[in-house]
Structures are given as structure tokens and as C-alpha cells.
Design an enzyme around this catalytic site. Structure first.
Site, PDB file in Angstrom:
ATOM      1  N   ASN A  59      -3.536  -3.733  -7.976  1.00 46.16           N
ATOM      2  CA  ASN A  59      -2.522  -3.005  -7.369  1.00 46.16           C
ATOM      3  C   ASN A  59      -2.243  -3.596  -5.962  1.00 46.16           C
ATOM      4  OD1 ASN A  59      -1.082  -1.089  -5.722  1.00 46.16           O
ATOM      5  ND2 ASN A  59      -1.375   0.519  -7.631  1.00 46.16           N
ATOM      6  N   ARG A  97       7.990   3.520  -4.160  1.00 44.88           N
ATOM      7  CA  ARG A  97       8.269   4.686  -3.787  1.00 44.88           C
ATOM      8  C   ARG A  97       9.658   5.051  -3.424  1.00 44.88           C
ATOM      9  NH1 ARG A  97       2.421   5.374  -4.216  1.00 44.88           N
ATOM     10  NH2 ARG A  97       1.891   7.192  -5.618  1.00 44.88           N
ATOM     11  N   GLY A 157      -6.392  -0.940  -6.859  1.00 46.83           N
ATOM     12  CA  GLY A 157      -5.922  -1.319  -5.410  1.00 46.83           C
ATOM     13  C   GLY A 157      -6.684  -1.018  -4.398  1.00 46.83           C
ATOM     14  N   HIS A 158      -6.755   0.371  -4.050  1.00 42.20           N
ATOM     15  CA  HIS A 158      -7.390   0.826  -2.784  1.00 42.20           C
ATOM     16  C   HIS A 158      -8.692   0.306  -2.500  1.00 42.20           C
ATOM     17  CE1 HIS A 158      -7.586   3.252   0.817  1.00 42.20           C
ATOM     18  NE2 HIS A 158      -8.978   3.669   0.353  1.00 42.20           N
ATOM     19  N   GLU A 195       4.493   0.816 -11.862  1.00 39.96           N
ATOM     20  CA  GLU A 195       4.275   2.257 -11.981  1.00 39.96           C
ATOM     21  C   GLU A 195       5.345   3.122 -11.277  1.00 39.96           C
ATOM     22  OE1 GLU A 195      -0.626   2.261 -11.891  1.00 39.96           O
ATOM     23  OE2 GLU A 195       0.294   2.962 -10.244  1.00 39.96           O
ATOM     24  N   THR A 240      -0.344   9.921  -2.524  1.00 36.61           N
ATOM     25  CA  THR A 240      -0.673   8.991  -3.893  1.00 36.61           C
ATOM     26  C   THR A 240      -0.677   9.845  -5.022  1.00 36.61           C
ATOM     27  OG1 THR A 240      -2.590   7.549  -4.455  1.00 36.61           O
ATOM     28  CG2 THR A 240      -3.292   9.948  -3.351  1.00 36.61           C
ATOM     29  N   HIS A 272      -7.437   4.819 -10.542  1.00 40.77           N
ATOM     30  CA  HIS A 272      -7.538   5.914  -9.361  1.00 40.77           C
ATOM     31  C   HIS A 272      -8.867   6.007  -9.104  1.00 40.77           C
ATOM     32  CE1 HIS A 272      -5.000   8.076  -6.568  1.00 40.77           C
ATOM     33  NE2 HIS A 272      -6.240   8.679  -6.462  1.00 40.77           N
ATOM     34  N   ASP A 273      -9.269   5.184  -7.849  1.00 44.12           N
ATOM     35  CA  ASP A 273     -10.627   5.540  -7.084  1.00 44.12           C
ATOM     36  C   ASP A 273     -11.828   4.850  -8.046  1.00 44.12           C
ATOM     37  OD1 ASP A 273      -9.433   6.804  -5.054  1.00 44.12           O
ATOM     38  OD2 ASP A 273     -10.185   8.950  -5.870  1.00 44.12           O
ATOM     39  N   HIS A 301       5.519   1.331   1.124  1.00 49.32           N
ATOM     40  CA  HIS A 301       4.701   0.139   0.855  1.00 49.32           C
ATOM     41  C   HIS A 301       5.445  -0.759   0.085  1.00 49.32           C
ATOM     42  CE1 HIS A 301       4.087   2.521  -2.628  1.00 49.32           C
ATOM     43  NE2 HIS A 301       3.247   3.511  -1.891  1.00 49.32           N
ATOM     44  N   HIS A 321       3.468   0.083  -7.157  1.00 49.91           N
ATOM     45  CA  HIS A 321       4.070   1.371  -7.442  1.00 49.91           C
ATOM     46  C   HIS A 321       5.162   1.930  -6.162  1.00 49.91           C
ATOM     47  CE1 HIS A 321       2.758   5.914  -8.506  1.00 49.91           C
ATOM     48  NE2 HIS A 321       4.041   5.820  -8.007  1.00 49.91           N
ATOM     49  N   ARG A 345       3.970  -3.771  10.687  1.00 54.84           N
ATOM     50  CA  ARG A 345       4.274  -4.549  11.637  1.00 54.84           C
ATOM     51  C   ARG A 345       5.577  -5.269  11.331  1.00 54.84           C
ATOM     52  NH1 ARG A 345       0.024  -6.263  15.409  1.00 54.84           N
ATOM     53  NH2 ARG A 345       1.980  -7.372  16.367  1.00 54.84           N
TER      54      ARG A 345
END
Length: 240
Positions: free
Chosen positions: A7, A45, A214-215, A70, A101, A191-192, A50, A43, A18
Site C-alpha cells: 500500500n 479518499r 502500507g504504514h 480500496e 484511517t 491493517h497494522d 494522499h 486507497h 510539499r
């Protein structure tokens, strides 16, 4: 082997902070593929904080692996975006406006008819559908009635409990996965998930096909480098 989809939302967040095109999102996606990623996930939004809608078109034009989009199918702009790009997979996530999120899965019992309708729209365009769900057997059963191809298990609860009691943390996910297998649903997860908890999860979830990360992966790459990080994540999945 469980597939790794990277992700790249956080790369887009950094770029947007920036302005301009540094880091170059498309280049990162192509490099992630070159380093071994078996899919790219975005994903978008509504506020485009992002992933920009244009990013989706730019990525679709060059990605050679599986492209997974997503998002919230209750937003017509999202539906139009997916249908215009025809990714390999769309993952339906019940975001609400302003949500930082994703933090819950669909109530597939309450929204079954709606999800059935949306699943049919995307499948008619040749797009595989995955529905984001909590690890609940009843929710999985109702997801199957929508006609979806896969579910994506929302793994935040597992990740938060993992250090305290990993057996208890994973138990509802095993039950949900067993039900999904019984009903003929493919299983994704995300997720996580990270380098600490991923291998245990992958080794215990029967029929797991794909994880989207991703994160944690991007955070690890700050210290370890992107190529090395992707290889480390793949190593956690290689025997499952």
C-alpha cells in the site's frame, strides 16, 4: 505463498506534504514491483489527502502486478474511478467522511442487499471484489451471500493483542477464515500487520491469499531501505 501487496498511500502523503512530485509515486510503485512486491494497493479518499484520483490512472497505465483499489463504494466518484480503471481487485471499505484511517469492517448483515448490488456492478466489469470485514463468523456468512469473491480481514485487533496473548488474538481470525473457506471465499488481510506479527498470522490463517501492508512497511523502509524491507516482508510469507 501468500501474496504481498504494498500500500503506497503513505508515499503519496509525503509527496503531498510539499507539493510537486517528490517522492515520485509511480516510480516507487514500479520499484516496489521490481523489489518483489506482488501487488500495489491504493486507497483514494474524497479529500485526496494522499492518493490523488489522477494517481490511479497513472498507476494503472504502468503497473505489471496486481492493482488493488480500496475505498468507499458509497462515493459515486470512487465507483466511477474504479470502473474507469478496471483494477484486478476492488476492496470495499466502509469509510465515513473525515475518517483518518479504516477502523471497522462492513456490517454485511445490515448492508447485505447494498453490497450485493455493488459487488454485481464491479464483477460485471471484470473486477474481483473483496469486502473489508471484522473477524466475525456471522459477518463472513453474510458477506458470502453478497456474491463477493473475497473478504479482507481487518487485523487491527489482532495486531494490538498480539504482544499480550497471540493465541487469543488470532483465534477469531482462524474461525472467520475457516468459515470463509467453507463458503468458498478467498481471504485477504490487512491493517497494522508488521514484521513482528505477520509470520504468525500467515502461518495460522488457513487459505490466506494476500496481505496488504502500507504504514508499517513504509515506516520500516525509513531505516532499512525499501528493497530490503520488501524482501523482509516477503520472507515472513514465503512458507505459507
Amino acid at each position: 505463498m501468500v501474496r504481498l501487496s504494498v500500500n503506497i498511500n503513505k508515499i503519496a502523503t509525503l509527496r503531498n506534504s510539499r507539493g510537486g512530485n517528490n517522492p515520485d509515486l509511480v516510480k516507487v510503485a514500479l520499484d516496489a514491483e521490481r523489489f518483489g512486491a506482488e501487488g500495489i494497493t491504493v486507497h483514494p479518499r474524497p479529500d485526496e489527502r494522499h492518493i490523488l484520483y489522477q494517481d490511479v490512472f497513472d498507476l494503472k497505465a504502468v503497473i505489471a502486478t496486481e492493482f488493488n483499489i480500496e475505498g468507499n463504494c458509497r462515493e459515486q466518484k470512487f465507483v466511477d474511478l474504479v470502473l474507469a480503471n478496471k483494477p484486478a481487485q476492488v476492496t470495499l471499505v466502509p469509510d465515513v467522511e473525515g475518517q483518518i484511517t479504516s477502523n471497522h469492517g462492513w456490517d454485511t448483515i445490515k448492508h447485505q442487499e447494498y453490497l450485493k448490488e455493488m459487488t454485481g456492478i464491479f464483477q460485471s466489469a471484470g473486477i474481483r471484489v473483496s469486502i473489508f470485514v471484522d473477524p466475525d463468523v456471522k459477518i463472513v456468512e453474510a458477506a458470502a451471500l453478497s456474491g463477493t469473491d473475497r473478504i479482507e480481514l481487518y487485523t487491527e485487533a489482532y495486531a494490538h493483542q498480539y504482544q499480550q496473548n497471540k493465541e487469543a488474538a488470532i483465534a477469531p481470525y482462524i474461525a472467520a477464515a475457516e468459515k470463509a473457506n467453507e463458503l468458498g471465499l478467498g481471504i485477504n488481510a490487512g491493517h497494522d500487520l508488521d514484521l513482528n506479527n505477520l509470520a504468525y498470522f500467515a502461518s495460522n490463517i488457513p487459505g490466506l491469499l494476500e496481505v496488504s501492508i502500507g504504514h508499517a512497511l513504509v515506516s520500516d523502509a525509513l531505516y532499512l531501505g525499501l528493497e530490503n524491507t520488501i524482501q523482509l516482508y516477503l520472507r515472513q510469507l514465503k512458507t505459507y
